[in-house]
Design a protein around this motif. Structure first.
Motif, PDB file in Angstrom:
ATOM      1  N   ASN A  52       0.947  -1.141  -0.133  1.00  0.00           N
ATOM      2  CA  ASN A  52      -0.020  -0.082   0.219  1.00  0.00           C
ATOM      3  C   ASN A  52       0.812   1.296   0.053  1.00  0.00           C
ATOM      4  OD1 ASN A  52      -1.842   1.962   0.259  1.00  0.00           O
ATOM      5  ND2 ASN A  52      -2.241   1.635   2.486  1.00  0.00           N
ATOM      6  N   GLU A  54       0.387   4.482  -0.230  1.00  0.00           N
ATOM      7  CA  GLU A  54      -0.024   5.725   0.320  1.00  0.00           C
ATOM      8  C   GLU A  54       0.744   6.545   1.185  1.00  0.00           C
ATOM      9  OE1 GLU A  54      -3.711   7.766   2.696  1.00  0.00           O
ATOM     10  OE2 GLU A  54      -3.359   5.464   3.060  1.00  0.00           O
ATOM     11  N   GLU A 434      -7.910   0.614   4.012  1.00  0.00           N
ATOM     12  CA  GLU A 434      -7.450   1.698   3.959  1.00  0.00           C
ATOM     13  C   GLU A 434      -6.331   1.787   4.924  1.00  0.00           C
ATOM     14  OE1 GLU A 434      -9.962   4.946   4.078  1.00  0.00           O
ATOM     15  OE2 GLU A 434     -11.365   4.187   2.303  1.00  0.00           O
ATOM     16  N   GLU A 558      -9.628   5.920  -4.220  1.00  0.00           N
ATOM     17  CA  GLU A 558      -9.426   4.565  -3.892  1.00  0.00           C
ATOM     18  C   GLU A 558     -10.534   3.607  -3.707  1.00  0.00           C
ATOM     19  OE1 GLU A 558      -7.335   3.901  -0.375  1.00  0.00           O
ATOM     20  OE2 GLU A 558      -5.880   5.533  -0.756  1.00  0.00           O
ATOM     21  N   ASN A 559     -11.877   4.007  -3.315  1.00  0.00           N
ATOM     22  CA  ASN A 559     -12.817   3.105  -3.385  1.00  0.00           C
ATOM     23  C   ASN A 559     -14.146   3.924  -3.294  1.00  0.00           C
ATOM     24  OD1 ASN A 559     -12.971   4.317  -0.727  1.00  0.00           O
ATOM     25  ND2 ASN A 559     -11.726   2.949   0.144  1.00  0.00           N
TER      26      ASN A 559
END
Length: 968
Positions: A52, A54, A434, A558-559
């Protein structure tokens, strides 16, 4: 699962060493949202990875498949104590000369084997004195907290561990460029653990035990497990262990336990974050690959716990409020049965629209009820938890909860609830992705419970195919009269034993000593991470609605999850009724929808609506699945405009609120929180600024509905984080958000104000317990200056904010005075408020004056170490450099800065100033702001067991009754 193979080319690591090419095979599962790779090294070590990108950080868990279940019966609490010892170092670090230290450690080990078998008090005292004396000799070579120094030097955060029945897990969150250093440290730690600093750490664990004595939930769970799982360690021993065993430990048993279970084929590295998995597995293999596997790994085996055929019950006593717990024994967490259990639990209680939520909590037939699973490797407990209304018996609460279970067993629920639960479970799953922490924790649970990753990935698909009939049949098979009931009643627990303070000679902190291993880590130079600071002009977009309402916007790429809030710059400081109006509002329906129908409607949309009131701000919030946002927003606006008064609901709510107030007075944590608020802010504070019982009883609830419905008449802004593009969002807001043409100015807040400390004061509030909670508070009225923020931040890093600090070393490591201790220089969260400072500790009653004297000594004369200071600076620099504020958190940062009168990210100022700050600057800052300052000592404790005469030498003792700190 599919098996894949990656041939890793020669990789140049951060230290410029070369990792040889090797063929690493990994397992993966089609459709896995986390794109997990699972490697198994040649020695059996499992490695779970999820990328991930981020933030340039990695959440790491190292999970060992053992816990208190495997504790020897004669030394319970061992797994948990070993967890503590794992922070003490190895032959390479934590010591300045292991060869010289080792003979003393051996003597201490042998003495404890003698000590634990002694029964004569005088002989035990003499033997303990000898242990303490030899510990002083060993401590000459000990370098306390070197592990924490190592982790600080690489910019780690969240350094911690936990132990439960089936697992011991070690946690670190590290910058992504420090993986090789992390692997080098951890591999040494897990292969070469050395037991040192034993008697002081043992006392710290014992302080943790002391804290648990006032937590009635521990007694309740111990009682539940003893009935659910008799003749099994889940039921016969607790993770914290017994008082007798903690005072009579065995280093021999700890070593045997470590050698038996801390082996690679019983361990998993679980990580999620920003890294290249091909490079990461090569690094892990380089450092962990030589760890020798066990060819004789085994666990104690126990006969299956027989199924219960009749109900049974037990009772525990404690000071806290009464409650009741019911439990059924079912199969372990790794079984298919657990899928069904989790679904049933959500059908009964999901916090929104389950049977308990609507039939019990919404209607307030008892104070609170819930249902959930307590998952263990071998067995799962299906749990019902309830608290009574005033005048209600625990058996009445029990009947209410069992009636809901029977209703479920009869299938008396809408099939749409099943669909809604599954949809919300999917939304929760998307949301959890997340978080790197959530990802890594999923790996830990799968490993510990022996769950194949394919089974975990396909779990929601399996659950979504379950039918109402299957659930009803399942409930009828398993939820019969085969449950355990634990009654938690209020009273004095006479089983608690008096605790004597051991005679421990403070061991030296040795701050200026540093092992060569630590020096090596500090001197490595990985490719630096460039810091990224918020630019408020670029990181969020600003618009205005058709009526001129400011709209702040951040796109979720993202979603499909969103959050939308109407945000108001006033709160309970402007009207103490606002929190109560918001809470009451949650029990209401509209002119066309009952409260139950309204909850079901929001839940079916996978959206959540709430009104949240803070001290100086409040918000009306909507969150959930973005595709349903327009309909959910329409529904929310309808509720605000058409909420229907319910006098019966208000009367029940008032009784629940008043019962909650009485319950709070029984809780040690609640009492201490009330004392802190009273001592720091005076009589006008957030806990006392509440309507009295008469006002609550007599208030017209329609006025409270009007209060919430009228909020959107005042100035406010709208904040949105989600996938809908800005133009479409503005169109939805213009259509759905109902406001007058001209908004009213916000009401004024009467702000809570930190009280000055002009002289030493002792404020003592009563609570009967084996320990005290204490804060030393100082406020000299110093106004906040952002120019001081860099040195204040570095002071906290050096002095009292974590385990690698002066406070932790002096209070816990050297003197064993507490399980946790801290000190902090606090800067305000809004303009025109002062800076202030405090120390905090929970300690044994007879250690109170030792705590005070030690705190005052290190506050007035700051222990100084250039090496420790440079580590603190390095840690802060690396944490800020790898810090990223993203998603909806950008809103919080922006408005927090604005409340302080800033238009920039304060972290940029701190980061740029750090290189020039010297230890002398930090010491000067502390001497000017904290040393020899008047302090208000806020102590919650049992006066009969405190040294009042010693306190009176500091200042007169002001005794504050419980009714005064709570205000009711």
């Amino acid at each position: 699962m599919k098996l894949k193979s990656i041939v890793t080319a020669c990789i140049v690591a951060a230290t410029a060493t070369t990792i040889q090419a090797k063929d690493y095979k990994y397992e993966s599962v089609k459709g896995d949202m986390m794109q997990t790779r699972i490697y198994t090294l040649d020695n059996g070590l499992k490695v779970y990875m999820s990328v991930n990108n981020e933030k340039p950080r990695i959440q790491t868990y190292i999970a060992v498949r053992t816990g208190s279940r495997n504790d020897p019966a004669e030394t319970t609490g061992l797994a948990h104590y070993l967890e503590h010892i794992m922070f003490k170092g190895t032959k390479k670090f934590g010591t300045s000369n292991y060869d010289a230290e080792a003979p003393y450690l051996k003597q201490i080990e042998e003495l404890y084997e003698v000590y634990r078998k002694m029964t004569d008090p005088e002989e035990r005292k003499a033997c303990y004195h000898k242990i303490d004396s030899i510990s002083q000799l060993a401590a000459k070579y000990n370098i306390p907290n070197e592990y924490d120094k190592l982790m600080s030097s690489i910019g780690a955060s969240g350094t911690n561990a936990y132990t439960s029945n089936d697992v011991t897990c070690y946690t670190e969150n590290i910058p992504s460029n420090e993986m090789e250093n992390w692997a080098k440290i951890q591999s040494d730690r897990f292969q070469n653990m050395v037991i040192r600093g034993f008697h002081t750490e043992l006392e710290a664990v014992y302080e943790e035990f002391n804290i648990s004595l006032t937590k009635d939930s521990r007694k309740m769970w111990a009682a539940m497990f003893s009935k659910l799982y008799p003749n099994h360690p889940y039921g016969t021993q607790t993770t914290i262990g017994t008082q007798e065993h903690l005072k009579n430990p065995s280093i021999v048993n700890i070593k045997n336990y470590f050698n038996r279970y801390y082996v690679p084929n019983n361990t998993a590295i679980c990580m999620a974050g920003d890294f290249d998995p091909d490079k990461a597995i090569a690094i892990i293999d380089k450092y962990f690959g030589s760890w020798k596997k066990s060819d004789n790994l085994s666990y104690p085996q126990y006969a299956p716990v027989p199924d219960r055929t009749t109900p049974t019950d037990t009772t525990v006593i404690g000071q806290e409020a009464e409650n009741i717990v019911l439990g059924w024994k079912l199969d372990g967490a790794g079984t298919m049965q657990n899928d069904t259990l989790q679904l049933v639990a959500s059908m009964l209680a999901n916090g929104k629209a389950g049977l308990f939520d609507l039939d019990v909590n919404q209607k307030m037939t008892c104070q609170y009820a819930s249902a959930f699973t307590y998952d263990l490797n071998e067995y799962t407990g299906f749990i019902l938890y309830g608290t009574p209304n005033k005048g209600q018996t625990l058996d009445e609460v029990k009947r209410i909860m069992l009636d809901e279970v029977e209703k479920f067993k009869r299938g008396e629920f809408d099939e749409n609830l099943l669909t809604s639960v599954v949809n919300n479970m999917k939304l929760d799953e998307y949301t959890s992705m997340e978080s790197n922490d959530n990802r890594a924790d999923k790996f830990v649970q799968a490993f510990i419970n022996g769950v194949e990753w394919e089974k975990e990935v396909t779990k929601l698909d399996r659950i979504s195919k379950m039918t109402k009939k299957e659930l009803v049949d399942f409930a009828n098979r398993h939820f019969r009269n085969n449950y355990v009931t634990v009654y938690k009643r209020t009273g004095e627990d006479h089983t608690q034993k008096k605790i004597d303070k051991p005679q421990i000679t403070a061991i030296p902190a040795n701050r200026d000593l540093q092992s060569s291993f630590v020096t090596e880590i500090i001197n490595t130079k990985p490719e630096p991470i460039r810091p990224v600071f918020l630019d408020f002009d670029k990181d969020l977009d600003r618009y205005k609605s058709k009526k001129g309402i400011p709209v702040y916007y951040i796109r979720n790429k993202e979603n499909g999850r969103f959050t939308l809030s109407y945000f108001f710059d006033f709160g309970e400081e402007s009207d103490k009724w606002l929190p109560f109006a918001a809470q009451y509002f949650d029990y209401l329906g509209t002119d066309k929808l009952t409260p139950e129908q309204l909850k079901q409607k929001f839940y079916s949309l996978a959206c959540n609506f709430s009104v949240n009131v803070g001290t100086g701000t409040m918000g009306i919030s909507l969150s959930g699945l973005d595709e349903n946002m327009p309909e959910a927003m329409r529904l929310m606006e309808n509720v605000l405009a058409n909420a229907k008064v319910d006098k019966e609901a208000w009367d029940k709510y008032v009784q629940t609120e008043l019962k909650g107030r009485r319950d709070s007075k029984l809780s040690q944590n609640s009492n201490f929180r009330a004392l802190m608020q009273y001592g720091m802010y005076g009589p006008y504070n957030s806990l006392r600024n509440v309507p009295d019982s008469v006002s609550l009883t007599n208030r017209n609830p329609q006025e409270l509905i009007d209060m919430i419905a009228g909020l959107t008449k005042y100035e406010h802004d709208i904040r949105y984080y989600g996938p809908t593009d800005a133009k479409k969002l503005l169109a939805i807001i213009n259509k759905e958000h109902k406001t007058p043409k001209k908004l009213l100015p916000k009401p004024e807040n009467r702000e809570y104000t930190e009280q000055l400390t002009e002289k030493n004061e002792i404020w003592l509030a009563p609570y009967k317990a084996k320990n005290i909670n204490m804060i030393q508070f100082n406020n000299s009225g110093r106004r906040w200056n952002p120019e001081r923020e860099p040195v204040a931040s570095l002071f906290n890093e050096y002095f009292g904010g974590g385990m690698n600090t002066v406070v932790f070393q002096e209070l816990r490591e050297s003197r064993a005075l507490a399980y946790s201790a801290s000190a902090y220089y606090s800067t305000p969260s809004r303009k025109n408020h002062p800076e202030w400072s405090y120390t905090y500790i929970i300690s044994q009653n007879d250690k109170m004056m030792d705590c005070i004297n030690t705190f005052n000594s290190i506050l007035d004369t700051v222990p100084q170490s250039e090496k420790a200071f440079e580590l603190s600076k390095q840690a802060l620099e690396k944490r800020i450099a790898s810090r990223r504020v993203t998603k909806g958190a950008i809103f919080n940062a922006y408005f927090q800065a604005r409340r302080l009168g800033l238009d920039y990210d304060i972290n940029e100022k701190i980061y740029k100033a750090l290189p020039e700050i010297k230890l002398a600057d930090v010491v000067r800052f502390e001497q000017e702001t904290m040393a020899r300052q008047p302090r208000r000592y806020l102590i919650l404790g049992d006066e009969e067991n405190l040294d009042i005469k010693a306190l009176e030498k500091i200042a007169p003792v002001r005794r504050i009754p419980t009714s005064e700190i709570f205000g009711y």
